[in-house]
Design a protein around this motif. Structure first.
Motif, short mmCIF file in Angstrom:
data_model
loop_
_atom_site.label_atom_id
_atom_site.label_comp_id
_atom_site.label_asym_id
_atom_site.label_seq_id
_atom_site.Cartn_x
_atom_site.Cartn_y
_atom_site.Cartn_z
N SER A 86 0.76 -1.22 -0.03
CA SER A 86 0.14 -0.01 -0.02
C SER A 86 0.79 1.42 0.15
CB SER A 86 -0.94 -0.09 1.33
OG SER A 86 -1.83 -1.02 1.10
N PRO A 87 1.41 1.68 -1.10
CA PRO A 87 2.39 2.65 -1.12
C PRO A 87 1.14 4.01 -1.54
CG PRO A 87 2.49 1.73 -3.31
CD PRO A 87 1.69 0.83 -2.33
N SER A 88 1.56 5.20 -0.93
CA SER A 88 0.75 6.25 -1.07
C SER A 88 1.47 7.48 -1.15
CB SER A 88 -0.38 6.35 -0.02
OG SER A 88 0.16 6.54 1.20
N THR A 89 1.01 8.75 -1.59
CA THR A 89 1.63 9.91 -1.73
C THR A 89 0.46 10.98 -1.18
OG1 THR A 89 1.06 10.34 -3.78
CG2 THR A 89 3.27 9.70 -3.60
N TYR A 90 0.94 12.25 -0.48
CA TYR A 90 0.22 13.23 -0.06
C TYR A 90 0.71 14.66 -0.29
CZ TYR A 90 -2.45 16.25 3.00
OH TYR A 90 -3.12 17.27 3.72
N ARG A 91 -0.06 15.23 -0.89
CA ARG A 91 0.48 16.51 -1.41
C ARG A 91 -0.64 17.75 -1.19
NH1 ARG A 91 -0.04 20.78 -5.26
NH2 ARG A 91 -1.99 19.77 -5.64
N GLU A 92 -0.01 18.68 -0.22
CA GLU A 92 -0.90 19.88 0.21
C GLU A 92 -0.23 21.17 -0.23
OE1 GLU A 92 -3.07 21.76 3.93
OE2 GLU A 92 -2.62 19.84 4.03
N VAL A 93 -1.18 22.01 -0.92
CA VAL A 93 -0.77 23.25 -0.97
C VAL A 93 -1.61 24.17 -0.41
CG1 VAL A 93 -0.15 25.06 -2.88
CG2 VAL A 93 0.43 22.69 -3.27
N ALA A 94 -1.25 25.34 0.19
CA ALA A 94 -2.32 26.12 1.04
C ALA A 94 -1.67 27.51 1.23
CB ALA A 94 -2.42 25.59 2.37
N GLY A 95 -2.66 28.61 1.05
CA GLY A 95 -2.24 30.04 1.39
C GLY A 95 -3.01 30.39 2.44
N PHE A 96 -2.45 31.45 3.19
CA PHE A 96 -3.15 32.04 4.48
C PHE A 96 -2.84 33.30 4.68
CE2 PHE A 96 0.58 30.03 5.87
CZ PHE A 96 1.45 30.87 6.68
N GLY A 97 -3.85 33.93 5.45
CA GLY A 97 -3.40 35.32 5.76
C GLY A 97 -4.37 35.70 7.19
N ASN A 98 -3.81 36.67 7.85
CA ASN A 98 -4.47 37.18 9.25
C ASN A 98 -4.07 38.58 9.07
OD1 ASN A 98 -4.97 34.54 9.79
ND2 ASN A 98 -3.25 34.38 11.65
N ALA A 99 -5.19 39.34 9.47
CA ALA A 99 -4.93 40.99 9.85
C ALA A 99 -5.48 41.23 10.77
CB ALA A 99 -5.58 41.58 8.50
N THR A 100 -4.79 41.96 11.76
CA THR A 100 -5.65 42.57 13.11
C THR A 100 -5.74 44.07 12.86
OG1 THR A 100 -4.36 41.11 14.20
CG2 THR A 100 -4.90 43.25 15.43
N PHE A 101 -6.96 44.76 13.37
CA PHE A 101 -7.25 45.95 12.87
C PHE A 101 -7.52 46.58 14.35
CE2 PHE A 101 -8.76 43.78 9.45
CZ PHE A 101 -8.40 44.41 8.28
N TYR A 102 -6.64 47.92 14.84
CA TYR A 102 -6.71 48.36 16.07
C TYR A 102 -7.94 49.58 15.91
CZ TYR A 102 -2.78 45.53 17.46
OH TYR A 102 -1.74 44.51 17.52
N LEU A 103 -8.90 49.22 16.35
CA LEU A 103 -10.07 50.28 16.30
C LEU A 103 -9.77 51.41 17.15
CD1 LEU A 103 -13.04 47.91 15.83
CD2 LEU A 103 -11.47 48.62 14.12
N THR A 104 -9.43 51.05 18.40
CA THR A 104 -8.89 51.98 19.52
C THR A 104 -7.88 51.56 20.23
OG1 THR A 104 -10.17 51.13 21.07
CG2 THR A 104 -11.55 52.60 19.69
N ASP A 105 -7.32 52.33 21.05
CA ASP A 105 -5.89 51.78 21.64
C ASP A 105 -6.55 50.67 22.68
OD1 ASP A 105 -4.65 53.80 20.94
OD2 ASP A 105 -4.81 55.26 22.42
N LYS A 106 -7.86 50.48 23.00
CA LYS A 106 -8.22 49.39 23.82
C LYS A 106 -8.94 48.20 23.20
CE LYS A 106 -8.62 52.45 27.89
NZ LYS A 106 -7.54 52.03 28.52
N LEU A 107 -9.19 48.36 21.79
CA LEU A 107 -9.98 47.54 21.19
C LEU A 107 -9.52 47.04 19.59
CD1 LEU A 107 -12.73 45.95 20.97
CD2 LEU A 107 -13.83 47.82 19.96
N ASP A 108 -9.49 45.83 19.50
CA ASP A 108 -8.74 45.38 18.12
C ASP A 108 -9.45 44.11 17.93
OD1 ASP A 108 -6.92 42.99 18.99
OD2 ASP A 108 -6.42 44.84 20.19
N VAL A 109 -9.81 43.88 16.61
CA VAL A 109 -10.50 42.74 15.93
C VAL A 109 -9.31 42.10 14.84
CG1 VAL A 109 -12.50 43.47 16.22
CG2 VAL A 109 -11.33 44.21 14.22
N THR A 110 -9.48 40.65 14.72
CA THR A 110 -8.38 40.01 13.83
C THR A 110 -9.49 39.16 12.97
OG1 THR A 110 -6.61 39.91 15.40
CG2 THR A 110 -6.53 38.24 13.80
#
Length: 276
Positions: free
Chosen positions: A43-67
């Motif tokens: 039972s020989p096998s191969t596995y190939r994966e290609v992926a792209g990703f991105g994260n961004a954080t937005f600082y709405l105020t000095d105390k509040l941010d969203v990602t």
């Protein structure tokens, strides 16, 4: 006001699962070829994966941010059941080939509020997946899955992290819920072991950690966690094979975990310290 991470991922893996069943005489000596090997499966096998990703954080105020984040992946798998040299009862046996091509998109969203420099509250939702693939049992019985579907999770979490009393006390507390779908597991069909998908589960609980620093050299802490992991849905036909029912606890998952610890540092010389 904005921070971001962008990246790519690639993997190419080869796998090989040899299974040989030999025949011997009463003294343990192998029989003469070609009657020495009752079963040969590779039972020989191969596995190939290609992926792209991105994260961004937005600082709405000095105390509040969203990602926000996203990851898109494509995986291709190829497996030859038993291999081209496969034999069973001393005769060549079929060695079917399977190919899969699967896509998956996962997401992340977090909001964080910091009322002070030492305290933050957060809420997060994130998804994940585990690739499926071809059935890897060399002799799957009739009616068994030939393609294993990916399983996926959604994790929801809220928590607090803080430092108090001028840093003498720190706390990390979170509450979570995980929705798990199309669970991959090892099972049996007609007495034959193989892979399969088996419904849904829910896992929820909490985790907390407290650490106190009564002095510059002493730390005392405790961790506590509770996990309630149970099956919520079992696919038709699977219950009979694995003996599972909706409401059953997931195996190997402790309901409670706890730890306490103390660490006393002992200055011995300039730049040298011991720890007890």
């Amino acid at each position: 006001p904005i921070e971001f991470v962008v990246g790519a991922f690639f993997t190419h893996e080869r796998n090989y699962v040899p299974i040989y069943l030999y025949l011997t005489d009463v003294n343990g000596v192998k029989r003469a070829p070609p009657f020495d090997m009752l079963l040969r499966s590779e039972s020989p096998s191969t596995y190939r994966e290609v992926a792209g990703f991105g994260n961004a954080t937005f600082y709405l105020t000095d105390k509040l941010d969203v990602t926000g984040g996203i990851r898109y992946a494509n995986n291709k798998q190829h497996i030859q059941i038993a291999g081209d040299k496969a034999t069973l009862f001393f005769l060549p046996r079929a060695h079917p080939t399977f190919d899969t091509d699967q896509n998956a998109t996962t997401y992340l969203a977090t909001v964080r509020w910091r009322p002070t420099d030492r305290v933050s509250f957060y809420a997060r939702a994130a998804s994940g997946y585990r690739p499926g693939g071809p059935q890897n049992n060399p002799t799957p019985p009739a009616g068994a899955q030939t393609i294993i579907r990916p399983d996926s999770v959604w994790n929801y979490e809220v928590g607090m992290k803080g430092s108090f009393l001028d840093g003498r006390l720190s706390a990390d507390i979170s509450v979570f819920r995980i929705d798990w779908s199309d669970i991959q597991l090892n099972t049996t069909v007609g007495g034959v072991a193989l892979q399969g998908n088996a419904g849904k589960a829910v896992v929820d609980g909490f985790e907390m950690s407290l650490i106190a620093h009564p002095s510059d050299t002493l730390s005392v802490g405790a961790n506590l966690g509770h996990t309630n992991a149970r099956i919520t849905q079992v696919d038709a036909g699977v219950s009979t094979s694995i003996g599972a029912r909706a409401g059953d606890k997931l195996p190997l998952t402790p309901a409670w975990t706890a730890a306490v610890f103390a660490d006393q540092k002992i200055p011995l010389a300039d730049g040298v310290a011991g720890s007890l």
